[in-house]
Structure formats: C-alpha cells, structure tokens
Design a protein around this motif. Structure first.
Motif, short mmCIF file in Angstrom:
data_model
loop_
_atom_site.label_atom_id
_atom_site.label_comp_id
_atom_site.label_asym_id
_atom_site.label_seq_id
_atom_site.Cartn_x
_atom_site.Cartn_y
_atom_site.Cartn_z
N SER A 9 0.85 -1.19 0.00
CA SER A 9 0.00 0.00 0.00
C SER A 9 0.88 1.24 0.00
O SER A 9 2.05 1.19 0.36
CB SER A 9 -0.92 0.02 1.22
OG SER A 9 -0.16 0.14 2.41
N ARG A 10 0.31 2.34 -0.44
CA ARG A 10 1.02 3.61 -0.44
C ARG A 10 0.00 4.74 -0.26
O ARG A 10 -1.16 4.60 -0.65
CB ARG A 10 1.83 3.80 -1.72
CG ARG A 10 1.04 3.76 -3.00
CD ARG A 10 1.94 3.38 -4.19
NE ARG A 10 1.30 2.55 -5.17
CZ ARG A 10 1.05 1.26 -5.12
NH1 ARG A 10 1.35 0.58 -4.06
NH2 ARG A 10 0.49 0.60 -6.08
N GLN A 11 0.45 5.82 0.33
CA GLN A 11 -0.40 6.99 0.52
C GLN A 11 -0.76 7.57 -0.84
O GLN A 11 0.06 7.57 -1.76
CB GLN A 11 0.30 8.05 1.36
CG GLN A 11 0.59 7.60 2.78
CD GLN A 11 -0.66 7.33 3.58
OE1 GLN A 11 -1.62 8.11 3.54
NE2 GLN A 11 -0.69 6.22 4.30
N ARG A 12 -1.95 8.08 -0.95
CA ARG A 12 -2.43 8.65 -2.22
C ARG A 12 -3.21 9.91 -1.93
O ARG A 12 -3.86 10.01 -0.89
CB ARG A 12 -3.32 7.61 -2.91
CG ARG A 12 -3.94 8.00 -4.20
CD ARG A 12 -2.94 7.88 -5.33
NE ARG A 12 -3.43 8.53 -6.51
CZ ARG A 12 -3.99 7.93 -7.55
NH1 ARG A 12 -4.12 6.64 -7.56
NH2 ARG A 12 -4.39 8.63 -8.58
N LYS A 22 -7.41 12.50 0.65
CA LYS A 22 -6.34 11.57 0.98
C LYS A 22 -6.90 10.16 1.08
O LYS A 22 -8.05 9.96 1.43
CB LYS A 22 -5.68 11.97 2.29
CG LYS A 22 -5.04 13.34 2.22
CD LYS A 22 -4.04 13.53 3.31
CE LYS A 22 -3.40 14.89 3.24
NZ LYS A 22 -2.62 15.16 2.09
N ILE A 24 -5.47 5.62 0.74
CA ILE A 24 -4.40 4.63 0.66
C ILE A 24 -4.67 3.75 -0.55
O ILE A 24 -5.77 3.20 -0.69
CB ILE A 24 -4.35 3.77 1.93
CG1 ILE A 24 -4.14 4.66 3.16
CG2 ILE A 24 -3.23 2.74 1.82
CD1 ILE A 24 -4.26 3.92 4.48
N CYS A 52 -8.30 1.93 -4.08
CA CYS A 52 -7.97 2.76 -2.93
C CYS A 52 -9.02 2.67 -1.83
O CYS A 52 -10.17 2.36 -2.09
CB CYS A 52 -7.85 4.22 -3.34
SG CYS A 52 -6.63 4.50 -4.64
N THR A 54 -10.57 5.20 1.11
CA THR A 54 -10.67 6.60 1.50
C THR A 54 -11.89 6.79 2.38
O THR A 54 -12.72 5.89 2.50
CB THR A 54 -10.72 7.52 0.26
OG1 THR A 54 -10.60 8.89 0.67
CG2 THR A 54 -11.98 7.32 -0.52
#
Length: 73
Positions: A9-12, A22, A24, A52, A54
């Motif tokens: 996972s990464r922040q998005r 914002k 993930i 994602c 959110t």
C-alpha cells in the motif's frame, strides 16, 4: 479460517476542484477490502487499475474523476 496477508500500500492524494482528498492505494481489491474500516470506502478506477481506501465522505468527488465504489463500511 481466513488468513490476513500484508498487501502493498502507499499513501495517495487527489485534488478534485478545491478539495484535497487523501487515501491509501493498494495492490489488490482484496488488500483494500481487508483494510477498509468504519466510515471508509473501497473505490477503483478501471482505466489505471487503481484500488484505494478513503473516507466515505469523498465518494462523490472521486466518482467525478472516474472512480467506482466497490464497498463501504
């Protein structure tokens, strides 16, 4: 018995109009579903395979830029 597996996972973040959203991004729908908590939604966009998690309050804005709701919690 279901085994929970760690998923990449990464922040998005997205800028939609004046709103900064914002979330993930996960490597799979399963990973996103396993990490979707209360008041969150799993959204995906087919044209770039983006999946994602959110806040549920961001659904309308993300639908405007091509995301579809997969699940809500």
């Amino acid at each position: 018995m279901v085994s929970l597996v760690n998923h990449v996972s990464r922040q998005r973040s997205w800028s939609v109009g004046q709103k900064e959203i914002k979330g993930i991004e996960f490597d799979s729908v399963l990973g996103a579903l396993q990490n979707c908590h209360e008041n969150e939604a799993v959204v995906c966009r087919v044209n770039d395979d983006s999946v994602c998690v959110t806040n549920i309050d961001n659904i309308h804005e993300l639908e405007e830029i091509g995301y579809k709701v997969v699940a809500t919690n």
